[in-house]
Design an enzyme around this catalytic site. Structure first.
Site, PDB file in Angstrom:
ATOM      1  N   GLN A 259      11.067  10.793  42.599  1.00  0.00           N
ATOM      2  CA  GLN A 259      11.026   9.709  41.616  1.00  0.00           C
ATOM      3  C   GLN A 259      11.121   8.350  42.286  1.00  0.00           C
ATOM      4  O   GLN A 259      10.487   7.390  41.843  1.00  0.00           O
ATOM      5  CB  GLN A 259      12.149   9.876  40.601  1.00  0.00           C
ATOM      6  N   GLU A 327      15.532  10.165  31.858  1.00  0.00           N
ATOM      7  CA  GLU A 327      14.174  10.665  31.611  1.00  0.00           C
ATOM      8  C   GLU A 327      14.066  12.115  32.085  1.00  0.00           C
ATOM      9  O   GLU A 327      13.643  13.001  31.341  1.00  0.00           O
ATOM     10  CB  GLU A 327      13.178   9.772  32.356  1.00  0.00           C
ATOM     11  N   HIS A 328      14.424  12.362  33.337  1.00  0.00           N
ATOM     12  CA  HIS A 328      14.421  13.707  33.919  1.00  0.00           C
ATOM     13  C   HIS A 328      15.849  14.077  34.319  1.00  0.00           C
ATOM     14  O   HIS A 328      16.499  13.311  35.024  1.00  0.00           O
ATOM     15  CB  HIS A 328      13.553  13.776  35.183  1.00  0.00           C
ATOM     16  N   ASP A 361       6.088  17.494  36.170  1.00  0.00           N
ATOM     17  CA  ASP A 361       5.138  16.382  36.190  1.00  0.00           C
ATOM     18  C   ASP A 361       3.698  16.861  36.066  1.00  0.00           C
ATOM     19  O   ASP A 361       2.855  16.162  35.505  1.00  0.00           O
ATOM     20  CB  ASP A 361       5.273  15.594  37.503  1.00  0.00           C
ATOM     21  N   GLU A 415      17.652  -0.358 -12.405  1.00  0.00           N
ATOM     22  CA  GLU A 415      17.066  -1.308 -11.454  1.00  0.00           C
ATOM     23  C   GLU A 415      16.242  -2.385 -12.159  1.00  0.00           C
ATOM     24  O   GLU A 415      15.553  -3.166 -11.501  1.00  0.00           O
ATOM     25  CB  GLU A 415      16.194  -0.549 -10.441  1.00  0.00           C
TER      26      GLU A 415
END
EC number: 1.1.1.23
Length: 429
Positions: A259, A327-328, A361, A415
């Site tokens: 990475q 992320e990982h 990946d 309402e």
């Protein structure tokens, strides 16, 4: 790399400083992108050709010079070596198989008064995928973005990929062929994003844009969001490894490098429960860095944002991981499936010593488009579901109109929305 110890009184402050990343938008980039998007929206193909020639140093005379046909993609596939063909097909097949299991299906039920309620699932009509071009091209990004759309049933998948100085990457185009891309335009940058979002005389407007790009692409995706959908605006790549000391140090060192080699602001963090093991990994990194072609980038990344954290045990390591929301996340430990149950926040969880992040990946099957910058706390990986929509189904029976009408009438009057109430009351006996 920074060294942190959970038993240190300033650990929390050190961890926050480690994770701090300046995401402020550059005003000049935003201005340039705003001008480009407005120009493409106004002038269409003419603006797209001008910007492509200017930024990519091409010499396109007309939009036809920026279009690749299915025959072009097939020819690119046939030009690449057989082993690369096989690798692309294997990766595409595995990614397709995984994403088939994510496909949402329509459902319905009938309640006690005969009213039918349900959910109808439909694919998006047309999507655009952005793929970086030039020498540093990523065919894996093509597969990871196009295949889920293909599985979802999207009829038109349009890919844009820049070709600086006219340089095309055959492997990227071959990946488009394998992944079922419908059309390819050799344009990039903010101008390509704008063309997909607004449409031009030649490029049709898409419903959603996915795929990675530089700061200008990210700014353009932010700008057109709302006109079209986007996947996410991704930050720098991240990996967090939790290791119990049973995985060879060389393996962990290389996973951290994998990475860090992306760019100088990528983040690689190792959490261990033994100082001796952390030292062993550090020694392996010092030795293996000599063999890395992207050594300068790796060293800059590790120096800027890398860290080794000494935790008292794996339970504490998992809690730190949940805070980081990487992320990982690699669980390089014994009994990884059990420890994975303690993880609440991570883009992807890689379990066991043989599950290197790089396998995910490229070819394991799950998507590699993952939430970054701690957004895994509330975001998920790109998937088939990102290319599908949900529509609610309601068919009220005559009996149901009485029962539901009473409830709706009371709430509508509460309402002060008289027409709402009357519309319900008209259907009541």
């Amino acid at each position: 790399m920074k060294k942190l110890n959970t038993q240190s009184p300033d650990f929390q402050a050190g961890l926050k400083a480690l994770l701090a990343f300046e995401t402020a938008q550059n005003p000049e980039t935003e201005r340039i992108v705003a001008d480009i998007c407005a120009d493409v929206q106004k002038r269409g193909d003419a603006a797209l050709i001008e910007y492509t020639n200017k930024f990519d140093q091409t010499n396109a005379k007309s939009i036809d010079d920026l279009i690749l046909t299915q025959a072009d993609l097939k020819a690119a596939f046939e030009r690449i070596p057989n082993d690369v063909q096989t690798a692309l097909q294997t990766a595409a097949r595995r990614v397709e198989s995984y994403h088939q299991r994510q496909k949402m299906e329509s459902w319905s039920y009938t309640d006690e008064d005969g009213t039918l309620l349900g959910q109808q699932i439909t694919p998006l009509d047309r999507v655009g995928i952005y793929v970086p071009g030039g020498k540093a091209a990523y065919p894996s990004s093509v597969i990871m973005n196009a295949m889920p759309a293909h599985v979802a049933g999207v009829k038109e998948i349009i890919m844009v990929v820049p070709t600086p100085k006219g340089e095309r990457n055959d492997i990227v185009l071959a990946a488009a062929y394998v992944a079922g891309v419908t059309k390819v335009f050799t344009v990039g940058g903010a101008q390509a994003v704008a063309a997909l979002a607004y449409g031009t005389e030649t490029i049709p407007q898409v419903d959603k844009i996915t795929g990675p790009g530089n700061a200008f692409v990210a700014a353009a995706k932010r700008r057109v969001f709302g006109v079209v959908g986007i996947d996410m605006v991704a930050g720098p790549s991240e990996i967090l490894v939790i290791a119990d000391g049973t995985t060879p140090a060389d393996w962990v060192a290389m996973d951290l490098f994998s990475q860090a080699e992306h760019d100088e602001i990528a983040q690689a963090i190792l959490i261990g429960t033994s100082q001796a093991y952390l030292d062993e990994v550090e020694a392996a990194m010092d030795r293996l860095i000599e063999t890395m072609p992207r050594r300068d980038i790796i060293e800059a990344s590790l120096g800027n944002r890398g860290a080794m954290i000494l935790a008292k045990d794996l339970d504490e390591a998992c809690e730190i991981a949940n805070y980081i929301s990487p992320e990982h996340l690699e669980l390089s430990v014994e009994n990884p499936q059990e420890w994975a149950k303690k993880i609440r926040h991570a883009g992807a969880i890689f379990m066991g010593r043989y599950t290197g992040e790089s396998l995910g990946d490229y070819c394991a099957g799950p998507n590699h488009v993952l939430p970054t910058s701690r957004t895994a706390r509330f975001s998920s990986p790109l998937g088939t579901y990102d290319f599908q929509k949900r529509s609610s189904l309601i068919q009220v029976s005559e009996q149901g109109a009485q029962k539901l009408g009473e409830t709706a009438s009371v709430l509508a009057h509460g309402e002060s929305l008289t027409a709402h109430a009357r519309a319900a009351e008209f259907r009541m006996k």
